[in-house]
Design an enzyme around this catalytic site. Structure first.
Site, PDB file in Angstrom:
ATOM      1  N   GLU A 147      22.220  41.125  20.912  1.00  0.00           N
ATOM      2  CA  GLU A 147      21.745  41.658  19.606  1.00  0.00           C
ATOM      3  C   GLU A 147      22.106  42.794  19.483  1.00  0.00           C
ATOM      4  OE1 GLU A 147      20.414  39.368  17.053  1.00  0.00           O
ATOM      5  OE2 GLU A 147      19.767  38.074  18.318  1.00  0.00           O
ATOM      6  N   CYS A 179      18.280  48.289  13.552  1.00  0.00           N
ATOM      7  CA  CYS A 179      19.544  47.671  13.530  1.00  0.00           C
ATOM      8  C   CYS A 179      19.988  47.100  12.309  1.00  0.00           C
ATOM      9  CB  CYS A 179      19.843  46.733  14.508  1.00  0.00           C
ATOM     10  SG  CYS A 179      18.317  45.320  14.608  1.00  0.00           S
ATOM     11  N   GLY A 231      26.401  46.596  25.106  1.00  0.00           N
ATOM     12  CA  GLY A 231      26.514  45.005  24.924  1.00  0.00           C
ATOM     13  C   GLY A 231      27.776  44.593  25.784  1.00  0.00           C
ATOM     14  N   GLY A 259      20.752  46.176  21.894  1.00  0.00           N
ATOM     15  CA  GLY A 259      20.987  47.260  21.904  1.00  0.00           C
ATOM     16  C   GLY A 259      22.432  47.884  21.205  1.00  0.00           C
ATOM     17  N   SER A 260      23.034  48.568  21.813  1.00  0.00           N
ATOM     18  CA  SER A 260      24.557  49.239  21.158  1.00  0.00           C
ATOM     19  C   SER A 260      25.698  48.086  21.591  1.00  0.00           C
ATOM     20  CB  SER A 260      24.736  50.422  21.770  1.00  0.00           C
ATOM     21  OG  SER A 260      24.805  50.429  23.085  1.00  0.00           O
ATOM     22  N   GLU A 295      27.721  53.138  12.436  1.00  0.00           N
ATOM     23  CA  GLU A 295      26.387  53.188  12.617  1.00  0.00           C
ATOM     24  C   GLU A 295      25.785  54.425  12.992  1.00  0.00           C
ATOM     25  OE1 GLU A 295      24.365  50.884  15.617  1.00  0.00           O
ATOM     26  OE2 GLU A 295      23.072  50.171  14.281  1.00  0.00           O
ATOM     27  N   LYS A 322      13.682  44.129  31.399  1.00  0.00           N
ATOM     28  CA  LYS A 322      14.205  45.925  31.342  1.00  0.00           C
ATOM     29  C   LYS A 322      13.733  46.508  30.066  1.00  0.00           C
ATOM     30  CE  LYS A 322      16.578  49.015  31.643  1.00  0.00           C
ATOM     31  NZ  LYS A 322      16.479  50.113  30.663  1.00  0.00           N
TER      32      LYS A 322
HETATM   33  P1  NAD Z   1      21.458  51.319  24.268  1.00  0.00           P
HETATM   34  O1  NAD Z   1      22.851  50.234  24.306  1.00  0.00           O
HETATM   35  O2  NAD Z   1      21.815  52.421  24.880  1.00  0.00           O
HETATM   36  O3  NAD Z   1      20.418  50.785  25.246  1.00  0.00           O
HETATM   37  C1  NAD Z   1      19.750  49.408  25.175  1.00  0.00           C
HETATM   38  C2  NAD Z   1      19.043  49.114  26.503  1.00  0.00           C
HETATM   39  O4  NAD Z   1      20.243  48.845  27.251  1.00  0.00           O
HETATM   40  C3  NAD Z   1      18.420  50.215  27.141  1.00  0.00           C
HETATM   41  O5  NAD Z   1      16.941  49.418  27.753  1.00  0.00           O
HETATM   42  C4  NAD Z   1      19.009  50.800  28.260  1.00  0.00           C
HETATM   43  O6  NAD Z   1      18.403  50.961  29.140  1.00  0.00           O
HETATM   44  C5  NAD Z   1      20.001  49.469  28.478  1.00  0.00           C
HETATM   45  N1  NAD Z   1      21.353  49.771  29.169  1.00  0.00           N
HETATM   46  C6  NAD Z   1      21.965  50.945  29.034  1.00  0.00           C
HETATM   47  N2  NAD Z   1      23.068  50.965  29.659  1.00  0.00           N
HETATM   48  C7  NAD Z   1      23.180  49.452  30.473  1.00  0.00           C
HETATM   49  C8  NAD Z   1      24.031  49.035  31.238  1.00  0.00           C
HETATM   50  N3  NAD Z   1      25.011  49.571  31.725  1.00  0.00           N
HETATM   51  N4  NAD Z   1      23.507  47.592  31.858  1.00  0.00           N
HETATM   52  C9  NAD Z   1      22.486  47.047  31.209  1.00  0.00           C
HETATM   53  N5  NAD Z   1      21.759  47.670  30.465  1.00  0.00           N
HETATM   54  C10 NAD Z   1      21.909  48.971  30.021  1.00  0.00           C
HETATM   55  O7  NAD Z   1      20.906  51.107  22.938  1.00  0.00           O
HETATM   56  P2  NAD Z   1      19.821  52.180  22.291  1.00  0.00           P
HETATM   57  O8  NAD Z   1      20.579  53.427  22.076  1.00  0.00           O
HETATM   58  O9  NAD Z   1      18.420  51.923  23.251  1.00  0.00           O
HETATM   59  O10 NAD Z   1      19.645  51.317  20.989  1.00  0.00           O
HETATM   60  C11 NAD Z   1      20.324  51.563  19.874  1.00  0.00           C
HETATM   61  C12 NAD Z   1      21.244  50.744  19.589  1.00  0.00           C
HETATM   62  O11 NAD Z   1      20.607  49.338  19.687  1.00  0.00           O
HETATM   63  C13 NAD Z   1      21.830  50.505  18.084  1.00  0.00           C
HETATM   64  O12 NAD Z   1      23.378  50.095  18.118  1.00  0.00           O
HETATM   65  C14 NAD Z   1      21.172  49.418  17.321  1.00  0.00           C
HETATM   66  O13 NAD Z   1      21.941  48.960  16.150  1.00  0.00           O
HETATM   67  C15 NAD Z   1      21.036  48.389  18.498  1.00  0.00           C
HETATM   68  N6  NAD Z   1      19.887  47.654  18.105  1.00  0.00           N
HETATM   69  C16 NAD Z   1      20.197  46.249  17.840  1.00  0.00           C
HETATM   70  C17 NAD Z   1      19.023  45.488  17.470  1.00  0.00           C
HETATM   71  C18 NAD Z   1      19.624  44.008  16.995  1.00  0.00           C
HETATM   72  O14 NAD Z   1      18.453  43.153  16.881  1.00  0.00           O
HETATM   73  N7  NAD Z   1      20.643  43.504  16.575  1.00  0.00           N
HETATM   74  C19 NAD Z   1      17.814  45.871  17.421  1.00  0.00           C
HETATM   75  C20 NAD Z   1      17.535  47.261  17.855  1.00  0.00           C
HETATM   76  C21 NAD Z   1      18.673  48.040  18.160  1.00  0.00           C
END
Ligand code: NAD
Length: 477
Positions: A246, A280, A229, A224-225, A379, A171
């Protein structure tokens, strides 16, 4: 618009819904994606299960590896097209997008080559027993990735999973998934059997939530965030499914008074400006020893002021923020810093003649940032660098560890003993000494501690993460 890949066929969402995709450089809609939901996810999980029970599950590790390496080759051959797709979708400079395309290819080459080099163990046990421990795939794996490095993230999460023989459902982010769609096409062209890789585009709260809570998955990996997470961890726990997370970071760059400052300045600036700070592992906190604070920060400021922001075609230091929501979030941090009197030391430049409507944000260098200020610990996920002075080694380690995150750290000193002492005391998944490796580094295990997540990607260790073990005990007497 058919952007959902199920069992080798591209389809639209079952209910026909779509999502508009906007160009971060103009804010204008430039395409649409299918808005997948629970029904589409269910079909994708079933297709993955069929692939495991069919053609994909019966391939040898060598055959799987060959397909992945072929995919790596196809990515290289189509690198320029992929770079253009990624740059359009995310707004990043073309040079950066080209590097991303090469990095994706590298993931498939690396893990394709590793697929048949994962060996098991034999264990000495009781007389008359033969015990072997073999690595087996989890089964159906769920992969949720963000928008900042969509293509790279796809390679990072899928290549080791497929190398180990899992069947995947991806996804990608609704904010940037054009490269995932093209990579899905190339995967089919490389000979990946139908169902080994399924892609469901859509919103996180719909397709993402349906995937992580689906009883048919055996493992989930999320990038993601931290907030989402935690939702993913709860959803997978309901089905007793293991997950790897992650998450974000607030990574420190610690500069001691004996550091090679000429070497440090450009790397430190790049580590926060790269991808407009939407990384990130961005080095978003600069901790500088008091004795060199003014001198060193002055040099960083000079370099910061020369940073230029533009469109992919202008190919400058960085591009826009991904969307309006994220742009407002970054702006809120900057406005709060200015309103609370945190000194703005330097500001990068927006290129003249930028298109109207884009989400371009000038890089900002703030300091000294009070230790209890939000800029010191939260962050931003934008091009904002917080500078803080420290007194001595003890103070530096305390300050470096004083956030909820622990992803990456940079240590700058010529003193070898101090390099080791500090590296061992820093709470983070990676430490770079006199260098910094945000992004890149397919070979290097990567992942966080504390709120930066758990589980590891990259390196050979990702193959362990994407598999489990089975112990087979044979009595032969
Ligand atoms: P986000 O958490 O909003 O979204 C990430 C993904 O999760 C997207 O595909 C989104 O559609 C999906 N998502 C959202 N709600 C969900 C739910 N309820 N259930 C399942 N999936 C869902 O994050 P973002 O705004 O896309 O990215 C930014 C964040 O990601 C920052 O905090 C950044 O530090 C982190 N990030 C971490 C890494 C790493 O490797 N540690 C890499 C890139 C980004």
């Amino acid at each position: 618009m058919k952007t959902i890949l199920i069992g080798g066929t591209w389809v639209g969402a079952a209910d026909g819904c779509r999502i508009d995709v906007t160009d971060p450089c103009t804010g204008a809609v430039f395409t649409q994606i299918s808005r997948g939901g629970a029904e589409d996810v269910d079909l994708a999980v079933k297709a993955a299960r069929s692939a495991l029970d069919g053609a994909w599950g019966s391939l040898t590790a060598t055959e799987r590896g060959r397909i992945l390496q072929r995919l790596g080759q196809l990515i290289l051959e189509n690198g320029e097209e992929l770079a253009r797709i990624e740059a359009r979708d995310t707004g990043k400079p073309m040079t950066a997008a080209r590097m991303d395309a090469k990095a994706v290819a590298r993931y498939f080459e690396f893990y394709g080559g590793a697929a048949d080099k994962v060996h098991g163990q034999t264990i000495p046990y009781l007389d008359g027993y033969n015990v072997s421990v073999v690595r087996i795939p989890h089964g159906v794996t769920a992969h949720i990735i963000p928008w900042n490095y969509p293509a790279q993230m796809m390679g990072r999460t899928l290549a080791p999973a497929l190398a180990m023989g899992n069947a995947a459902v991806l996804k990608p982010s609704e904010d940037a998934c054009q490269s995932a769609i093209r990579l899905g096409e190339l995967a089919m062209e490389a000979g990946l059997p139908p169902g080994a890789l399924n892609i469901v585009t859509g919103y996180g709260a719909e397709a993402g939530a349906a995937l992580t809570s689906h009883p048919g998955i055996n493992f989930a990996t999320f990038t993601g965030s931290p907030e989402v997470g935690a939702l993913v961890q709860r959803a997978t726990a309901d089905n007793h499914v293991h997950c790897a997370l992650e998450l974000g970071g607030k990574s420190p760059q610690i500069v001691f008074d004996d550091a090679d400052l000429d070497k440090a300045v450009p790397i430190i600036v790049k580590a926060i400006v790269l991808n407009a700070g939407q990384t990130c592992s961005a080095g978003s906190r600069l901790l500088v020893q008091q004795g060199i604070y003014d001198r060193f920060v002055g040099r960083v400021a000079e370099s910061f002021a020369a940073v230029k922001v533009g469109t992919p075609e202008m190919d400058l230091d960085c591009g826009p923020i991904i969307n309006e929501r994220q742009y407002r979030r970054v702006k809120a941090f900057v406005d709060e810093a200015l309103a609370t009197g945190v000194p703005l030391i330097a500001k990068g430049e927006l290129a003249p003649e930028l298109p109207p409507g884009g989400f371009f944000a000038p890089p900002m260098l703030f300091g000294p940032v009070p230790r209890d200020h939000s800029l010191a610990s939260r962050e931003v996920f934008g091009p904002v660098l917080s500078v803080m002075p420290f007194a001595n080694e003890e103070d530096a380690v305390g300050l470096a560890n004083a956030t909820e995150y622990g992803l990456v750290a940079g240590v700058w000193t010529e003193n070898g003993s101090r390099q080791m002492r500090v590296s061992h005391r820093i709470q983070s998944g990676q430490v770079f000494i006199n260098c910094y490796g945000a992004g890149g580094g397919v070979e290097l295990p990567f992942g966080g501690v504390k709120k930066s997540g758990h589980g590891r990607e990259k390196g050979m260790v990702a193959l362990d993460e994407m598999s489990t073990i089975k112990t087979i005990v044979q009595h032969y007497k």
